[in-house]
Design a protein around this motif. Structure first.
Motif, PDB file in Angstrom:
ATOM      1  N   TYR A  83       1.279  -1.706  -0.207  1.00 36.52           N
ATOM      2  CA  TYR A  83       0.186   0.009  -0.018  1.00 36.52           C
ATOM      3  C   TYR A  83       0.884   1.224  -0.187  1.00 36.52           C
ATOM      4  O   TYR A  83       0.982   1.732   0.951  1.00 36.52           O
ATOM      5  N   ARG A  87       1.205   6.708  -3.989  1.00 35.44           N
ATOM      6  CA  ARG A  87      -0.155   6.117  -4.756  1.00 35.44           C
ATOM      7  C   ARG A  87      -0.856   5.711  -3.907  1.00 35.44           C
ATOM      8  O   ARG A  87      -2.401   4.698  -5.128  1.00 35.44           O
ATOM      9  N   GLU A  90      -4.800   5.727  -5.520  1.00 40.12           N
ATOM     10  CA  GLU A  90      -5.134   4.797  -6.433  1.00 40.12           C
ATOM     11  C   GLU A  90      -5.087   4.147  -6.146  1.00 40.12           C
ATOM     12  O   GLU A  90      -5.987   2.471  -6.705  1.00 40.12           O
ATOM     13  N   THR A  91      -4.466   2.920  -4.827  1.00 39.15           N
ATOM     14  CA  THR A  91      -4.400   1.785  -5.044  1.00 39.15           C
ATOM     15  C   THR A  91      -5.440   0.701  -4.416  1.00 39.15           C
ATOM     16  O   THR A  91      -6.056   0.277  -4.661  1.00 39.15           O
ATOM     17  N   GLU A  95      -8.268  -0.850  -5.804  1.00 41.86           N
ATOM     18  CA  GLU A  95      -8.636  -2.593  -5.317  1.00 41.86           C
ATOM     19  C   GLU A  95     -10.065  -2.647  -5.003  1.00 41.86           C
ATOM     20  O   GLU A  95     -10.414  -3.697  -5.191  1.00 41.86           O
ATOM     21  N   TRP A 143      -6.917   1.973 -15.974  1.00 44.99           N
ATOM     22  CA  TRP A 143      -5.734   1.731 -14.932  1.00 44.99           C
ATOM     23  C   TRP A 143      -5.004   1.327 -15.105  1.00 44.99           C
ATOM     24  O   TRP A 143      -3.893   0.911 -14.421  1.00 44.99           O
ATOM     25  N   HIS A 146      -1.546   1.952 -14.075  1.00 42.39           N
ATOM     26  CA  HIS A 146      -1.318   1.664 -13.293  1.00 42.39           C
ATOM     27  C   HIS A 146      -0.708   0.589 -12.821  1.00 42.39           C
ATOM     28  O   HIS A 146       0.392  -0.391 -11.997  1.00 42.39           O
ATOM     29  N   ASP A 152       1.514  -3.578  -6.536  1.00 46.72           N
ATOM     30  CA  ASP A 152       0.692  -3.257  -5.442  1.00 46.72           C
ATOM     31  C   ASP A 152      -0.453  -3.898  -4.917  1.00 46.72           C
ATOM     32  O   ASP A 152      -0.198  -4.607  -5.646  1.00 46.72           O
ATOM     33  N   SER A 154      -3.961  -3.137  -5.329  1.00 46.06           N
ATOM     34  CA  SER A 154      -4.037  -3.646  -6.784  1.00 46.06           C
ATOM     35  C   SER A 154      -3.798  -4.803  -7.456  1.00 46.06           C
ATOM     36  O   SER A 154      -5.267  -4.943  -7.714  1.00 46.06           O
ATOM     37  N   HIS A 155      -2.868  -4.935  -7.427  1.00 45.18           N
ATOM     38  CA  HIS A 155      -3.181  -6.396  -8.234  1.00 45.18           C
ATOM     39  C   HIS A 155      -3.133  -6.995  -8.296  1.00 45.18           C
ATOM     40  O   HIS A 155      -3.640  -8.180  -8.824  1.00 45.18           O
TER      41      HIS A 155
END
Length: 200
Positions: A83, A87, A90-91, A95, A143, A146, A152, A154-155
Motif C-alpha cells: 500500500y 499512490r 489509487e491503490t 482494489e 488503470w 497503474h 501493489d 491492487s494488482h
C-alpha cells in the motif's frame, strides 16, 4: 495464525496471494469451513459475527475480518509496501473496484446456489454482470498505466477478480473489448503466487 476459508473464494485467494508474495505463507494455516450466506459454521461466527470469509485468527489480538483489513494488517506485519503512500488512494480505489467485481461475481453464484429455483431472479444476475462489465471496462480504459507500474495490492486484487471470473463465469467473456487488461492478466496469472492459489 489461522485464515478461515471456504471453497474457491476470491477474497480468500487475495489474502493467500499476498501471503505468498510477502513470504508469510508458513505463518498462516488455512482452515476450510463450509459456509454460505444462509449457513454460518460456529467457528466462523466466533471469528466474524457477520459470518463472511475470510477471517484471520491471531494469537495476540482479536480476529480480523474483511479481506482489505486483513491484507493491510499482513502488509504492515511484513513491511512489504503493498500500500505505497505515494499512490495510496489509487491503490485503494483500484482494489475496491476489484473487490466489487468479486462481490458481484459471488452474488451471481449464490443466486443460483442458495435460492430455490423458482425464486431465482435472472434480472438480478444480469444486473450483477453489468456491474462487472462496467468495472472491467473501466480498468481497461483508466488503470492500465497503474497496473504497468510496480506491483501493489491492487494488482493482486485485480488478478484474483479476473481469475474468479474465468473460474465461475468464463462463458460470459469478460475479455471482449478489454485487450489491454487481457494481455496484462495473461502475464500476471503466471506468477507463482497466482498458480499456487488457483481455484480447483
Amino acid at each position: 495464525m489461522q485464515l478461515i476459508s471456504a471453497g474457491p473464494s476470491p477474497f480468500v485467494r487475495k489474502v493467500r496471494v499476498l501471503l505468498h508474495e510477502t513470504g508469510q505463507s508458513e505463518d498462516v494455516e488455512v482452515v476450510e469451513v463450509a459456509a454460505t450466506p444462509v449457513a454460518t459454521p460456529p467457528e466462523l461466527a466466533a471469528a466474524n459475527p457477520v459470518g463472511k470469509i475470510p477471517a484471520l485468527i491471531r494469537p495476540d489480538g482479536p480476529a480480523l475480518y474483511d479481506s482489505r483489513v486483513i491484507t493491510r494488517y499482513l502488509d504492515a506485519r511484513a513491511d512489504a509496501g503493498m500500500y505505497p503512500q505515494a499512490r495510496l488512494w489509487e491503490t485503494l480505489t483500484l482494489e475496491a473496484t476489484a473487490d466489487a467485481i468479486m462481490e458481484a461475481g459471488v452474488l451471481m453464484v449464490y443466486e443460483h446456489r442458495v435460492r430455490p429455483e423458482e425464486k431465482v431472479f435472472d434480472g438480478w444476475v444480469d444486473a450483477q454482470w453489468e456491474k462487472i462489465t462496467r468495472s472491467v471496462a473501466a480498468i481497461n480504459a483508466r488503470w492500465m498505466s497503474h497496473l504497468a507500474g510496480p506491483m501493489d495490492m491492487s494488482h493482486i486484487a485485480v488478478g484474483c477478480a479476473l481469475g474468479y471470473l474465468d473460474f465461475r463465469h468464463g462463458a460470459r467473456g469478460w475479455r471482449k473489448g478489454n485487450d489491454a487488461l487481457d494481455d496484462w492478466y495473461a502475464v500476471f496469472a503466471e506468477r507463482e503466487s497466482m498458480k499456487a492459489t488457483a481455484p480447483e
